[in-house]
Design a protein around this motif. Structure first.
Motif, PDB file in Angstrom:
ATOM      1  N   VAL A   1       1.842   9.895 -10.209  1.00 27.42           N
ATOM      2  CA  VAL A   1       1.033   9.559 -11.427  1.00 27.42           C
ATOM      3  C   VAL A   1      -0.141  11.233 -11.184  1.00 27.42           C
ATOM      4  O   VAL A   1      -0.186  12.679 -11.986  1.00 27.42           O
ATOM      5  N   GLY A   2      -0.345  11.497  -9.955  1.00 25.31           N
ATOM      6  CA  GLY A   2      -1.086  13.057 -10.292  1.00 25.31           C
ATOM      7  C   GLY A   2      -0.067  14.745 -10.154  1.00 25.31           C
ATOM      8  O   GLY A   2      -0.945  15.766 -10.849  1.00 25.31           O
ATOM      9  N   ARG A   3       1.157  14.007  -9.633  1.00 23.70           N
ATOM     10  CA  ARG A   3       1.838  15.124 -10.653  1.00 23.70           C
ATOM     11  C   ARG A   3       1.886  15.745 -11.859  1.00 23.70           C
ATOM     12  O   ARG A   3       1.845  16.612 -12.216  1.00 23.70           O
ATOM     13  N   PHE A   4       1.996  13.972 -12.167  1.00 23.57           N
ATOM     14  CA  PHE A   4       2.451  14.530 -13.326  1.00 23.57           C
ATOM     15  C   PHE A   4       0.975  15.194 -14.415  1.00 23.57           C
ATOM     16  O   PHE A   4       1.135  15.828 -15.255  1.00 23.57           O
ATOM     17  N   VAL A   5      -0.360  14.555 -13.879  1.00 22.85           N
ATOM     18  CA  VAL A   5      -1.588  14.722 -14.395  1.00 22.85           C
ATOM     19  C   VAL A   5      -1.207  16.354 -14.147  1.00 22.85           C
ATOM     20  O   VAL A   5      -2.164  16.977 -15.378  1.00 22.85           O
ATOM     21  N   LYS A   6      -1.286  16.305 -12.990  1.00 25.39           N
ATOM     22  CA  LYS A   6      -1.543  18.069 -12.880  1.00 25.39           C
ATOM     23  C   LYS A   6      -0.922  18.768 -13.822  1.00 25.39           C
ATOM     24  O   LYS A   6      -0.873  20.050 -13.913  1.00 25.39           O
ATOM     25  N   TYR A   7       0.572  18.614 -13.715  1.00 20.18           N
ATOM     26  CA  TYR A   7       2.358  19.292 -14.774  1.00 20.18           C
ATOM     27  C   TYR A   7       0.832  18.950 -15.904  1.00 20.18           C
ATOM     28  O   TYR A   7       1.197  20.476 -16.684  1.00 20.18           O
ATOM     29  N   CYS A   8       0.900  18.378 -16.521  1.00 23.44           N
ATOM     30  CA  CYS A   8      -0.053  18.249 -17.675  1.00 23.44           C
ATOM     31  C   CYS A   8      -1.410  19.029 -17.960  1.00 23.44           C
ATOM     32  O   CYS A   8      -1.150  20.101 -19.399  1.00 23.44           O
ATOM     33  N   LEU A   9      -1.580  19.126 -17.236  1.00 21.87           N
ATOM     34  CA  LEU A   9      -2.972  20.200 -17.222  1.00 21.87           C
ATOM     35  C   LEU A   9      -2.359  21.269 -17.222  1.00 21.87           C
ATOM     36  O   LEU A   9      -3.245  22.725 -18.009  1.00 21.87           O
ATOM     37  N   GLU A  10      -1.461  21.868 -16.692  1.00 20.74           N
ATOM     38  CA  GLU A  10      -0.947  23.489 -15.958  1.00 20.74           C
ATOM     39  C   GLU A  10      -0.143  23.957 -17.786  1.00 20.74           C
ATOM     40  O   GLU A  10      -0.490  25.088 -17.825  1.00 20.74           O
TER      41      GLU A  10
ATOM     42  N   LEU B   1       0.941  -1.498   0.245  1.00 25.00           N
ATOM     43  CA  LEU B   1       0.425  -0.144   0.011  1.00 25.00           C
ATOM     44  C   LEU B   1       0.983   1.093  -0.004  1.00 25.00           C
ATOM     45  O   LEU B   1       0.343   2.932  -0.942  1.00 25.00           O
ATOM     46  N   ALA B   2       2.185   1.226   0.565  1.00 24.19           N
ATOM     47  CA  ALA B   2       2.419   2.283   0.483  1.00 24.19           C
ATOM     48  C   ALA B   2       3.232   2.772  -1.038  1.00 24.19           C
ATOM     49  O   ALA B   2       3.218   3.360  -1.176  1.00 24.19           O
ATOM     50  N   ASP B   3       3.415   1.837  -1.669  1.00 25.81           N
ATOM     51  CA  ASP B   3       4.316   1.677  -3.042  1.00 25.81           C
ATOM     52  C   ASP B   3       2.896   2.072  -4.065  1.00 25.81           C
ATOM     53  O   ASP B   3       3.307   3.084  -4.740  1.00 25.81           O
ATOM     54  N   LEU B   4       1.750   1.495  -3.365  1.00 22.75           N
ATOM     55  CA  LEU B   4       0.116   2.190  -4.098  1.00 22.75           C
ATOM     56  C   LEU B   4       0.213   3.720  -4.025  1.00 22.75           C
ATOM     57  O   LEU B   4       0.211   4.226  -4.950  1.00 22.75           O
ATOM     58  N   LYS B   5       0.096   4.357  -2.614  1.00 19.90           N
ATOM     59  CA  LYS B   5       0.360   5.886  -2.582  1.00 19.90           C
ATOM     60  C   LYS B   5       1.379   6.732  -3.454  1.00 19.90           C
ATOM     61  O   LYS B   5       1.349   7.947  -3.785  1.00 19.90           O
ATOM     62  N   LYS B   6       2.628   5.688  -3.206  1.00 19.98           N
ATOM     63  CA  LYS B   6       3.551   6.652  -3.738  1.00 19.98           C
ATOM     64  C   LYS B   6       3.108   7.203  -5.699  1.00 19.98           C
ATOM     65  O   LYS B   6       3.240   7.954  -6.427  1.00 19.98           O
ATOM     66  N   TYR B   7       3.199   5.612  -5.946  1.00 20.39           N
ATOM     67  CA  TYR B   7       2.428   5.890  -7.308  1.00 20.39           C
ATOM     68  C   TYR B   7       1.695   6.712  -7.405  1.00 20.39           C
ATOM     69  O   TYR B   7       1.436   7.328  -8.886  1.00 20.39           O
ATOM     70  N   LYS B   8       0.524   6.018  -6.789  1.00 22.64           N
ATOM     71  CA  LYS B   8      -1.164   7.958  -7.034  1.00 22.64           C
ATOM     72  C   LYS B   8      -0.319   9.005  -7.217  1.00 22.64           C
ATOM     73  O   LYS B   8      -1.043   9.623  -8.107  1.00 22.64           O
ATOM     74  N   GLU B   9       0.073   9.606  -6.462  1.00 24.11           N
ATOM     75  CA  GLU B   9       1.001  10.630  -5.670  1.00 24.11           C
ATOM     76  C   GLU B   9       1.711  11.158  -7.210  1.00 24.11           C
ATOM     77  O   GLU B   9       1.173  12.336  -7.635  1.00 24.11           O
TER      78      GLU B   9
END
Length: 150
Positions: free
Chosen positions: A78-87, A68-76
């Protein structure tokens, strides 16, 4: 009377010796603007490539450990990547107001990525974790992120 000369200007305000061409000024400004824009695009692509490779590494780690720790890091990540793409997408939309289709595509892809992340989370919380299903979801998310990147 002493006359002060600075790059073709005299203290009397004489512009006769100065070679000034107003038509060259906008192209120089436009050239710099184009240069700055291309430099920003190169930097953004490098940032996205770097983020994408780190996400791929974290995805491989997640498939191996299923923690679950690796899942949390993975989701974070991916979230940063998507946010950067949206910006980046919003900046492009501000420059080209006539193209609204790109934003819809990005938002649709973001919703799909979000759904896949939820599906991955539910799969890892279930009692019967299928390694191939996790690998498949990580690969699907990677493909969607590549679509955002391109």
């Amino acid at each position: 009377m002493n006359t002060l000369r600075v790059r073709g200007l005299t203290s009397k305000g004489d512009l006769s010796e100065m070679n000034f061409s107003p038509s060259k000024l906008p192209s120089a400004v436009g050239g710099f603007k184009d240069f700055l824009k291309s430099a920003q695009e190169v930097y953004s692509k490098e940032q996205l490539s770097s983020m994408l490779s780190l996400i791929e590494e974290q995805g491989k780690r997640l498939v191996k450990t299923m923690s679950l720790a690796d899942l949390k890091k993975y989701k974070e990540m991916v979230g940063r990547f998507v946010k950067y793409c949206l910006e980046l997408g919003l900046k492009l939309k501000e420059e080209r107001l006539f193209s609204g289709q790109g934003k819809q595509k990005v938002l649709t892809t973001v919703k799909i990525v979000d759904g896949k992340l939820i599906e991955l989370t539910e799969l890892l919380f279930s009692k019967n974790v299928d390694v191939f299903k996790v690998l498949s979801l990580v690969d699907e998310i990677r493909g969607l992120l590549l679509d955002l990147y391109a």
